[in-house]
Motif scaffolding. Structure first.
Motif, PDB file in Angstrom:
ATOM      1  N   GLU A   1     -21.969   1.208  -0.924  1.00 55.02           N
ATOM      2  CA  GLU A   1     -20.749   0.578  -1.406  1.00 55.02           C
ATOM      3  C   GLU A   1     -19.847   0.190  -0.234  1.00 55.02           C
ATOM      4  OE1 GLU A   1     -18.732   3.156  -4.090  1.00 55.02           O
ATOM      5  OE2 GLU A   1     -20.459   3.409  -5.426  1.00 55.02           O
ATOM      6  N   THR A   2     -18.903  -0.689  -0.515  1.00 54.10           N
ATOM      7  CA  THR A   2     -17.913  -1.060   0.491  1.00 54.10           C
ATOM      8  C   THR A   2     -17.104   0.160   0.898  1.00 54.10           C
ATOM      9  OG1 THR A   2     -17.724  -3.292  -0.398  1.00 54.10           O
ATOM     10  CG2 THR A   2     -15.902  -2.506   0.943  1.00 54.10           C
ATOM     11  N   GLY A   3     -16.963   0.346   2.197  1.00 52.33           N
ATOM     12  CA  GLY A   3     -16.145   1.438   2.701  1.00 52.33           C
ATOM     13  C   GLY A   3     -16.875   2.738   2.946  1.00 52.33           C
ATOM     14  N   THR A   4     -18.223   2.733   2.824  1.00 48.34           N
ATOM     15  CA  THR A   4     -18.971   3.988   3.013  1.00 48.34           C
ATOM     16  C   THR A   4     -19.315   4.243   4.471  1.00 48.34           C
ATOM     17  OG1 THR A   4     -20.990   2.778   2.450  1.00 48.34           O
ATOM     18  CG2 THR A   4     -19.956   4.070   0.707  1.00 48.34           C
ATOM     19  N   GLY A   5     -18.946   3.342   5.365  1.00 47.90           N
ATOM     20  CA  GLY A   5     -19.187   3.567   6.791  1.00 47.90           C
ATOM     21  C   GLY A   5     -20.440   2.890   7.310  1.00 47.90           C
ATOM     22  N   LYS A   6     -20.852   1.793   6.687  1.00 46.42           N
ATOM     23  CA  LYS A   6     -22.068   1.100   7.143  1.00 46.42           C
ATOM     24  C   LYS A   6     -21.889   0.567   8.561  1.00 46.42           C
ATOM     25  CE  LYS A   6     -22.188  -1.753   3.555  1.00 46.42           C
ATOM     26  NZ  LYS A   6     -21.094  -1.221   2.695  1.00 46.42           N
ATOM     27  N   ASP A   7     -20.688   0.046   8.862  1.00 44.06           N
ATOM     28  CA  ASP A   7     -20.441  -0.465  10.214  1.00 44.06           C
ATOM     29  C   ASP A   7     -20.451   0.655  11.243  1.00 44.06           C
ATOM     30  OD1 ASP A   7     -18.193   0.634   9.093  1.00 44.06           O
ATOM     31  OD2 ASP A   7     -16.803  -0.906   9.810  1.00 44.06           O
ATOM     32  N   LEU A   8     -19.882   1.804  10.894  1.00 44.53           N
ATOM     33  CA  LEU A   8     -19.873   2.951  11.795  1.00 44.53           C
ATOM     34  C   LEU A   8     -21.288   3.437  12.075  1.00 44.53           C
ATOM     35  CD1 LEU A   8     -18.248   5.094  13.326  1.00 44.53           C
ATOM     36  CD2 LEU A   8     -18.149   6.418  11.213  1.00 44.53           C
ATOM     37  N   LEU A   9     -22.124   3.471  11.042  1.00 45.29           N
ATOM     38  CA  LEU A   9     -23.514   3.888  11.223  1.00 45.29           C
ATOM     39  C   LEU A   9     -24.250   2.899  12.120  1.00 45.29           C
ATOM     40  CD1 LEU A   9     -25.802   5.837  10.511  1.00 45.29           C
ATOM     41  CD2 LEU A   9     -26.284   4.415   8.495  1.00 45.29           C
ATOM     42  N   ALA A  10     -24.005   1.612  11.932  1.00 42.93           N
ATOM     43  CA  ALA A  10     -24.658   0.597  12.768  1.00 42.93           C
ATOM     44  C   ALA A  10     -24.286   0.785  14.235  1.00 42.93           C
ATOM     45  CB  ALA A  10     -24.274  -0.800  12.286  1.00 42.93           C
ATOM     46  N   GLN A  11     -23.018   1.080  14.510  1.00 45.09           N
ATOM     47  CA  GLN A  11     -22.590   1.309  15.890  1.00 45.09           C
ATOM     48  C   GLN A  11     -23.263   2.548  16.474  1.00 45.09           C
ATOM     49  OE1 GLN A  11     -18.205   1.153  16.137  1.00 45.09           O
ATOM     50  NE2 GLN A  11     -18.298  -0.033  14.250  1.00 45.09           N
ATOM     51  N   ALA A  12     -23.428   3.579  15.637  1.00 41.58           N
ATOM     52  CA  ALA A  12     -24.080   4.805  16.108  1.00 41.58           C
ATOM     53  C   ALA A  12     -25.549   4.547  16.419  1.00 41.58           C
ATOM     54  CB  ALA A  12     -23.940   5.900  15.055  1.00 41.58           C
TER      55      ALA A  12
END
Length: 683
Positions: A384-395
């Motif tokens: 869902e939107t806001g679950t941290g997908k971008d943060l995981l991609a950066q990691a």
């Protein structure tokens, strides 16, 4: 007056932050703008177009520019107070010229309406011809357009002073404009506009980089803390992240040129020197020597910890869960993630490790990702939107062999369809009307050697999906208007909250692209389904508290949090806690009165639904769990109540008395719902 410093390292002129078009250059600028206006097909006698963007488009524009609005609105109000009763108005626009907000004297607002100078109307050059907003955005310079210099005759009763607003990544995010009757022009208006823009830009730095290493510097110590100070931002290991325009001018390099530098190469000392400073040493100005031999006074601002760390220093710019709009991710802005994510490591410590905060679903995701580490297998992140997908991609990028190279993020949903092709693939000079001189490098080419993150891939226009597929297969990209191909080497991570397989069936997404992108598919759980909620919440609180302040959460508020559904997931939680921390001040504990009213009202509705079950809900299957999407509002409220009751029973290990007390209802109310709740909550 424009001040220009040429340096061989920058490759292009670097302008002082207070630059504006020199009087001698002004006629040429107007002539070039008029030429563009004619090319757009605008007639000087055209009647102003009063048709605004659709309400949905304006609402989308406001949503995409929340970050800009948040920082600009207070400054706009201050600016309006300074020019009150002068027959002027203050306007804020998006990077495409869409007017987002305006403040002004009522008598002049009526005149402005005559030429559609109102929120919801686009004032780009392409739409309105030569005007301060459109021309400033096109030239990327502060511009004043007086009377007859406007291309359309209908606008020639105006005089407008406008300056573009740059985000902390060197991209135009919008523009601030003061417009008035040309008979009441004040020479100092532009100075007020420029100062206001500098205030907006400097405030953005503090918000986007709350815990990174920030160097505030100037050749004169008395200018520290003023609008003219330079601000340069670095990761904890010394990698350059950003710099405001004053810093670029003092360093003598453009934003792009600075990307190749570190703290050590710019300030001539190792970053470890800063980490050695403690206590008062960080609050007192330090004197350093820049790479060009200029001595400057510096004030250092840094925090050792970030949201996901447990004592380890990592790149805080990328770890902030609230990034504009989709905390870029607003149109025209290079997202925070684009600066890269490369944590300061100790002997091969994993970046993904810091995301593992105890939830078994997240742990499984991290385990799978660790198994394909370094294999350049395409990864698709669902959630869902806001679950941290971008943060995981950066990691993922931070753990890869590409960590020292760019991490470039593209939000396919936030970039207008007409611009996404040029954003992705870039373009050559003259590729289309309005193209920048010397062209522009596309996001794919910017990611060369590193990682390309395609967020909301399901929103990519279908005609561009074929081009993207060819790039991924051939590892070559052809910029618009170019008769050549450029080789690129990128690892691809994509994310979506849509069902791509259903889109394939409907013909909205290419099947061949889907199978090219989903080498490994992982799903991030929604916040309401995570078992590490309190751990994550404490980490967010820790990142928000200034000067090591310890802020607690009352038992009452903790109950509210446990029973909330968090439709906005981490973004919603972060915003709520950020507001609460500001409200708490020095009180130390977050109470109900520190929470927004809409959040409390929603909770009260849940309690009412718990206490008064609907007749239809009694027929629910014994082991059925609520299915919230698509239900009516009434049924959804009943579902939320059941979930709240389930969570409380699980939290109190089946103790009905404790669960009922936490929910604020009687034990009988809980027992009446027994047939609708999962049997394992009673154990």
């Amino acid at each position: 007056m424009r001040t220009v410093m040429y340096t061989p390292m920058a490759g292009r002129p670097v302008h002082s932050p207070d630059q504006e078009v020199h009087e001698l250059d002004h006629p040429n600028l107007i002539m070039e703008s008029h030429t563009r206006s004619k090319a757009y097909g605008i007639d000087r006698d055209d009647i102003p177009d009063f048709s605004p963007e659709s309400p949905a488009r304006l609402a989308q524009g406001l949503d995409e520019n929340k970050f800009l609005l948040e920082h600009a609105m207070p400054v706009m109000e201050t600016l309006h107070e300074q020019i009150a009763n002068t027959h002027n108005m203050v306007l804020l626009t998006a990077s495409n010229g869409l007017v987002l907000h305006s403040l002004g004297d009522m008598d002049f607002l009526e005149k402005a309406m005559q030429v559609a100078l109102v929120p919801g109307v686009c004032w780009s050059e392409k739409s309105k011809g030569t005007n301060a907003i459109g021309t400033a955005l096109t030239e990327e310079l502060p511009v004043t357009i007086r009377g007859s210099e406007h291309f359309m005759h209908a606008n020639q009763f105006l005089t407008c002073s406008c300056a573009p607003v740059f985000d902390p990544y060197g991209q135009i995010i919008g523009a601030l404009d003061v417009t008035g009757d040309q008979r009441n022009f004040h020479q100092h208006t532009m100075a007020l506009v420029r100062m206001s823009v500098q205030m907006i830009e400097n405030h953005m730095f503090a918000d986007i980089f709350p815990t990174a290493v920030r160097i505030h510097f100037h050749t004169r110590s008395e200018f520290l803390g003023t609008l003219v100070e330079g601000i340069a931002v670095f990761s904890h290991e010394g990698r350059f992240l950003s710099a405001n325009r004053s810093a670029q001018f003092q360093l003598g390099m453009s934003f792009n040129a600075l990307k190749g530098h570190t703290f050590s190469s710019l300030f001539d000392i190792p970053i470890s020197r800063l980490h050695e400073l403690r206590g008062n040493a960080l609050t007192k100005p330090q004197q350093f020597v820049l790479h060009n031999g200029v001595s400057v006074w510096c004030r250092i601002k840094m925090k050792p910890l970030s949201l996901w760390s447990d004592g380890q220093a990592i790149n805080t710019a990328a770890s902030n869960p609230f990034k504009p709009p989709e905390a870029k991710n607003y149109a025209g802005m290079a997202p925070a993630a684009e600066t890269g994510f490369s944590p300061a490591r100790k002997v091969q410590l994993s970046t993904l490790h810091y995301l593992n905060t105890g939830d078994p679903q997240v742990a499984t995701v991290i385990q799978k990702l660790s198994m394909v580490r370094g294999r350049d297998i395409p990864i698709m992140i669902l959630g869902e939107t806001g679950t941290g997908k971008d943060l995981l991609a950066q990691a993922i990028h931070g753990d890869s062999d590409r960590a020292g190279h760019p991490f470039v993020s593209v939000n396919c949903a936030s970039i207008p369809e007409t611009l996404i092709e040029s954003e992705l693939f870039g373009y050559e000079e003259g590729a289309f009307t309005g193209a920048k001189k010397k062209g522009a490098t596309g996001k794919i080419q910017q990611a060369n050697g590193g990682t390309l993150f395609l967020d909301e891939i399901g929103d990519m226009p279908r005609h561009l999906q074929a081009r993207l597929l060819r790039v991924l297969q051939d590892k070559k990209v052809s910029p618009l208007g170019a008769g050549r191909e450029v080789e690129v080497d990128v690892a691809v991570i994509c994310a979506t909250n849509k069902n791509l397989k259903e889109m394939i069936v409907r013909g909205e997404f290419r099947e061949d692209l889907y199978y090219r992108l989903n080498g490994l598919v992982v799903r991030l759980p929604a916040l309401r389904h995570r078992t590490d909620f309190e751990v994550v919440m404490q980490k967010i609180l820790k990142s928000l508290c200034e000067n090591g302040a310890q802020i607690g959460i009352s038992a009452d508020v903790m109950t509210l949090f446990h029973t909330h559904q968090w439709p906005g997931n981490f973004r919603q939680l972060h915003n709520l806690l950020r507001t609460a921390v500001v409200m708490v001040g020095c009180e130390g504990v977050i109470q109900r009165n520190h929470l927004p009213d809409d959040f409390l009202e929603e909770h009260e509705h849940v309690l009412q639904a718990v206490a008064q079950p609907s007749p239809s809900s009694a027929a629910a299957p014994e082991n059925a769990m609520p299915n919230m999407p698509g239900d009516t509002d009434g049924q959804r409220l009943q579902d939320v109540a059941l979930v709240a009751m389930t969570k409380m029973l699980q939290h109190h290990k089946g103790n009905v008395s404790a669960a009922a007390k936490a929910l604020g209802v009687s034990r009988n109310t809980v027992y009446r719902r027994k047939e609708q709740l999962p049997p394992d909550v009673w154990n």
